[in-house]
Motif scaffolding. Structure first.
Motif, PDB file in Angstrom:
ATOM      1  N   ASN A 225       0.790  -1.215   0.000  1.00 40.57           N
ATOM      2  CA  ASN A 225       0.000   0.000   0.000  1.00 40.57           C
ATOM      3  C   ASN A 225       0.836   1.284   0.000  1.00 40.57           C
ATOM      4  O   ASN A 225       0.610   2.173  -0.818  1.00 40.57           O
ATOM      5  CB  ASN A 225      -0.928  -0.048   1.215  1.00 40.57           C
ATOM      6  N   PRO A 226       1.829   1.358   0.897  1.00 40.42           N
ATOM      7  CA  PRO A 226       2.631   2.591   0.919  1.00 40.42           C
ATOM      8  C   PRO A 226       3.469   2.790  -0.343  1.00 40.42           C
ATOM      9  O   PRO A 226       4.017   3.873  -0.535  1.00 40.42           O
ATOM     10  CB  PRO A 226       3.559   2.394   2.131  1.00 40.42           C
TER      11      PRO A 226
ATOM     12  N   THR B 284       4.943   3.947  -7.124  1.00 41.09           N
ATOM     13  CA  THR B 284       4.994   3.073  -8.295  1.00 41.09           C
ATOM     14  C   THR B 284       4.350   3.770  -9.495  1.00 41.09           C
ATOM     15  O   THR B 284       4.913   3.805 -10.594  1.00 41.09           O
ATOM     16  CB  THR B 284       4.246   1.749  -7.997  1.00 41.09           C
ATOM     17  N   VAL B 285       3.179   4.341  -9.249  1.00 46.12           N
ATOM     18  CA  VAL B 285       2.464   5.012 -10.338  1.00 46.12           C
ATOM     19  C   VAL B 285       3.238   6.256 -10.791  1.00 46.12           C
ATOM     20  O   VAL B 285       3.343   6.535 -11.988  1.00 46.12           O
ATOM     21  CB  VAL B 285       1.016   5.359  -9.907  1.00 46.12           C
ATOM     22  N   GLN B 286       3.809   6.963  -9.815  1.00 44.16           N
ATOM     23  CA  GLN B 286       4.591   8.150 -10.159  1.00 44.16           C
ATOM     24  C   GLN B 286       5.767   7.776 -11.074  1.00 44.16           C
ATOM     25  O   GLN B 286       6.052   8.448 -12.062  1.00 44.16           O
ATOM     26  CB  GLN B 286       5.107   8.825  -8.868  1.00 44.16           C
ATOM     27  N   GLU B 287       6.405   6.677 -10.736  1.00 47.22           N
ATOM     28  CA  GLU B 287       7.559   6.258 -11.532  1.00 47.22           C
ATOM     29  C   GLU B 287       7.133   5.904 -12.956  1.00 47.22           C
ATOM     30  O   GLU B 287       7.857   6.190 -13.919  1.00 47.22           O
ATOM     31  CB  GLU B 287       8.231   5.066 -10.856  1.00 47.22           C
ATOM     32  N   LEU B 288       5.950   5.300 -13.074  1.00 48.05           N
ATOM     33  CA  LEU B 288       5.449   4.985 -14.411  1.00 48.05           C
ATOM     34  C   LEU B 288       5.221   6.276 -15.194  1.00 48.05           C
ATOM     35  O   LEU B 288       5.511   6.361 -16.387  1.00 48.05           O
ATOM     36  CB  LEU B 288       4.145   4.186 -14.324  1.00 48.05           C
ATOM     37  N   ALA B 289       4.713   7.283 -14.479  1.00 48.00           N
ATOM     38  CA  ALA B 289       4.480   8.578 -15.125  1.00 48.00           C
ATOM     39  C   ALA B 289       5.819   9.181 -15.569  1.00 48.00           C
ATOM     40  O   ALA B 289       5.960   9.663 -16.699  1.00 48.00           O
ATOM     41  CB  ALA B 289       3.762   9.521 -14.162  1.00 48.00           C
ATOM     42  N   ASP B 290       6.818   9.104 -14.683  1.00 48.79           N
ATOM     43  CA  ASP B 290       8.150   9.640 -15.010  1.00 48.79           C
ATOM     44  C   ASP B 290       8.745   8.951 -16.228  1.00 48.79           C
ATOM     45  O   ASP B 290       9.511   9.539 -16.986  1.00 48.79           O
ATOM     46  CB  ASP B 290       9.108   9.461 -13.823  1.00 48.79           C
TER      47      ASP B 290
ATOM     48  N   THR C  12      -1.927  -2.743  -9.884  1.00 46.19           N
ATOM     49  CA  THR C  12      -0.974  -1.779  -9.315  1.00 46.19           C
ATOM     50  C   THR C  12      -0.140  -2.462  -8.236  1.00 46.19           C
ATOM     51  O   THR C  12       1.078  -2.301  -8.162  1.00 46.19           O
ATOM     52  CB  THR C  12      -1.724  -0.578  -8.700  1.00 46.19           C
ATOM     53  N   THR C  13      -0.830  -3.229  -7.403  1.00 46.31           N
ATOM     54  CA  THR C  13      -0.140  -3.937  -6.328  1.00 46.31           C
ATOM     55  C   THR C  13       0.878  -4.912  -6.904  1.00 46.31           C
ATOM     56  O   THR C  13       1.999  -5.027  -6.412  1.00 46.31           O
ATOM     57  CB  THR C  13      -1.164  -4.705  -5.469  1.00 46.31           C
TER      58      THR C  13
ATOM     59  N   LEU D  73       2.424  -4.687  -9.732  1.00 48.32           N
ATOM     60  CA  LEU D  73       3.566  -3.928 -10.277  1.00 48.32           C
ATOM     61  C   LEU D  73       4.538  -3.573  -9.147  1.00 48.32           C
ATOM     62  O   LEU D  73       5.747  -3.788  -9.251  1.00 48.32           O
ATOM     63  CB  LEU D  73       3.078  -2.640 -10.946  1.00 48.32           C
ATOM     64  N   ALA D  74       3.961  -3.066  -8.051  1.00 46.69           N
ATOM     65  CA  ALA D  74       4.807  -2.696  -6.909  1.00 46.69           C
ATOM     66  C   ALA D  74       5.530  -3.927  -6.358  1.00 46.69           C
ATOM     67  O   ALA D  74       6.684  -3.850  -5.935  1.00 46.69           O
ATOM     68  CB  ALA D  74       3.948  -2.052  -5.827  1.00 46.69           C
ATOM     69  N   ALA D  75       4.832  -5.058  -6.398  1.00 48.76           N
ATOM     70  CA  ALA D  75       5.418  -6.290  -5.847  1.00 48.76           C
ATOM     71  C   ALA D  75       6.627  -6.752  -6.665  1.00 48.76           C
ATOM     72  O   ALA D  75       7.634  -7.171  -6.103  1.00 48.76           O
ATOM     73  CB  ALA D  75       4.356  -7.386  -5.778  1.00 48.76           C
ATOM     74  N   VAL D  76       6.533  -6.658  -7.983  1.00 50.21           N
ATOM     75  CA  VAL D  76       7.683  -7.067  -8.805  1.00 50.21           C
ATOM     76  C   VAL D  76       8.866  -6.149  -8.506  1.00 50.21           C
ATOM     77  O   VAL D  76      10.001  -6.601  -8.318  1.00 50.21           O
ATOM     78  CB  VAL D  76       7.371  -7.008 -10.312  1.00 50.21           C
TER      79      VAL D  76
END
Ligand code: ARG
Length: 583
Positions: free
Chosen positions: A267-268, A273-279, A320-321, A323-326
């Motif tokens: 969760n944290p 993760t999403v920000q990095e995808l945006a970057d 999303t979870t 993605l963060a997990a990988v």
């Protein structure tokens, strides 16, 4: 330990090089154990593939090789058959020697990896507030076997239980509990009660707009860490986890509380993760949601299929979870390989996930990502396995029923067994039967759940294998012979049934590697089943304890039986299946 196959290969390649030159020093001579002893013990099929390159007839090549082959200590006969098969008949003295080596090698020829990897295995992963059902049995049992086999090969295995403990459904359930005036005392509720509330809350959510609205606000409260909401959520997690742990213990699988790494753990990390995808300029906006488009993924109408990572209301998703997990597993756990064990319906989710994390650079090309999908469990009617009333089959009920049925089988087989022993045995045998039924089927296929078949004492079943093991133990018991005392005995083959059994024993390591290669535990099951069948044939054909059996032969047969028992046990261990001493 050099395998027989590699030993034969060396000789054959040496002959090829002598005849046709150094260019052929890396040739694969295509050697296989034969399936029918009429064609020798091993067969080399290289003449056919060489024929094209050499522009000669395969039989001529085979003849030339025969002239050149020099292995009098290994084979007592080499023959050419059909278009140019080379049939190799192993010498008994050679087999005796190899048996001795096998009997004394601690891992039965299975070598540990020189460069061990860190392998994350993501399996079981039940969902909070729901009881485990028959589908979770598959993931749990297959994952357990995978974890054991990779550990055996020397890899560092990190088990990850990615339990579903987060998401909008919890807002709905918690709001429902609050409406019902939840107090600490309700903590006595069983998971079955909680699951019932879950269903009720869903009905209310779908039919009552006012409740629907409050449930959504509750999700926000949960996500922003509101104390009271978290308290209820914690209670749900606690109750459910306890139930899962009880089941794991009963199943005898490796998973424990320390392997829990549920969705909420990430969760944290989701916003980052999403920000990095945006970057990385990987995000696009579609109907207010943030999505990723990946090459090659289309929906039914051939339109590009989005992977949604943030909904228009700001909420994150299962994807999303993951993605963060990988990202976490590669960067923090140091994974070289990640294996996901879920049913085949999630195949597309994982295909997209893998493509996305490669593109984002979170999993480099050095990291291997595998989805290890499995088929569904079906009822006798070949439709998804359901209770008589049409509900999902709870895992706990399945375990109870298996135990009862195993008791009946045992009572018929051995009415003399004291009741307490029978009950104990029924526990082990029922679990073995359930797990084995699952593992022995090609995992990708659906399989029909069939009590009678999985508990049968004949056929490719756990009781059959356990019975073979028990039979070996009883030979030693009857003869009052210590198993350790035959481990240094000289092997002395004198019957074809002994040789057939020996040749199978040599193939143990190959069976293990076959499982690893394609993550197919059923290959080991098939091997063990064939091994047990060959043991039975040997046992029928070759008297062991009988007076007329000469001492040296008896010793050799006992040593062969002991080796067979050890390999059976080792193989079953890898599958997470226990052996029993009697039945
Ligand atoms: N909880 C999911 C389910 O029951 C399985 C999770 C599998 N693992 C993952 N990382 N997505 O279907």
């Amino acid at each position: 330990m050099k395998t027989i196959k590699s030993e034969l290969s060396e000789h054959i390649v040496a002959a090829v090089v002598k005849l046709y030159g150094d260019d052929y020093c890396d040739l694969d001579p295509l050697i296989q154990p034969t399936t029918n002893s009429e064609f020798g013990d091993y067969q080399a099929n290289l003449a056919m593939s060489l024929a094209k390159k050499l522009e000669q007839k395969p039989r001529e090549i085979a003849h030339a090789l025969l002239e050149e082959l020099d292995m009098p200590s290994i084979c007592d006969k080499i023959e050419i058959a059909g278009p140019g098969f080379i049939n190799l008949y192993l010498k008994n003295t050679f087999v005796n020697q190899r048996l001795e080596t096998l009997a004394n090698s601690p891992e039965f020829g299975v070598t540990r990896e020189f460069s061990p990897e860190t392998i994350v295995i993501d399996y079981s992963a039940p969902n909070i507030a729901k009881e485990m059902h028959v589908g979770h049995l598959r993931s749990t049992v297959i994952g357990d076997a995978a974890a054991r086999i990779f550990t055996k090969l020397g890899h560092k295995v990190i088990r990850q239980n990615h339990m579903g403990d987060w998401g909008t459904q919890f807002g709905m359930l918690i709001e429902f509990l609050v409406d019902g005036g939840w107090t600490e005392q309700d903590s006595q509720d069983s998971l079955a009660d909680i699951e019932q509330r879950y269903r009720d809350s869903k009905l209310k959510f779908d039919s009552d707009p006012e409740f629907n609205q409050r449930a959504r606000q509750r999700v926000v409260a949960l996500q922003s860490g509101d104390d009271y909401t978290l308290k209820l959520w914690n209670y749900l997690v606690r109750e459910s986890t306890q139930h899962f742990m009880e089941i794991y213990q009963r199943l005898g699988v490796l998973l424990t509380e320390t392997d829990n790494c549920p969705e909420s753990f990430y969760n944290p990390m989701l916003a980052g993760t999403v920000q990095e995808l945006a970057d990385k300029s990987m995000l696009e906006t579609s109907d207010g949601a943030e999505v990723i488009f990946l090459d090659g993924f289309k929906d039914r109408d051939e339109r590009p299929l989005p992977m949604i990572v943030r909904k228009s209301d700001g909420g994150y998703l299962y994807s999303t979870t993951d993605l963060a997990a990988v990202r976490y597993r590669c960067a923090d756990l140091g994974a070289n390989r990640i294996i996901y064990i879920t049913d085949a319906r999630q195949a597309q989710h994982f295909a997209m996930l893998f493509a996305a994390v490669r593109k984002a650079g979170w999993a480099s090309t050095e990291v291997r990502l595998d989805h290890m999908p499995f088929g569904s469990v079906l009822g006798a009617d070949r439709k998804p396995f359901k209770t008589r009333e049409g509900g999902t089959v709870r895992l706990i009920d399945l375990l109870d029923e298996a135990e009862k049925r195993a008791e009946v089988v045992l009572q018929l087989k051995n009415p003399e067994l004291p009741v307490s022993e029978r009950k104990e045995l029924a526990k082990t045998i029922s679990l073995a039967a359930l797990k084995y039924a699952d593992l022995s089927n090609d995992r990708i296929k659906d399989y029909v759940f069939d009590w009678d078949r999985m508990l049968a004492l004949d056929g490719n079943t756990a009781p059959y294998l356990q019975n073979a093991y028990v039979r070996i133990l009883s030979i030693f018991r009857k003869g009052e012979i210590d198993r350790g005392s035959v481990r240094s005995a000289k092997f002395e083959l004198s019957h074809p049934a002994e040789k057939a059994l020996a040749l199978k024993l040599f193939q143990y390591s190959a069976a293990i590697y076959a499982v690893v290669d394609r993550l197919e535990p059923h290959r080991l099951c098939t091997y063990l089943y064939e091994l047990a069948a060959l043991f039975h044939a040997f046992y029928e054909a070759c008297p062991i304890l009988k007076e007329e059996t000469p001492e040296s032969i008896r010793k050799s047969r006992l040593a062969l039986s002991d080796l067979c028992a050890r390999i059976l046990k080792d193989g079953l261990d890898i599958l997470g299946i226990e052996t029993v001493e009697r039945m």
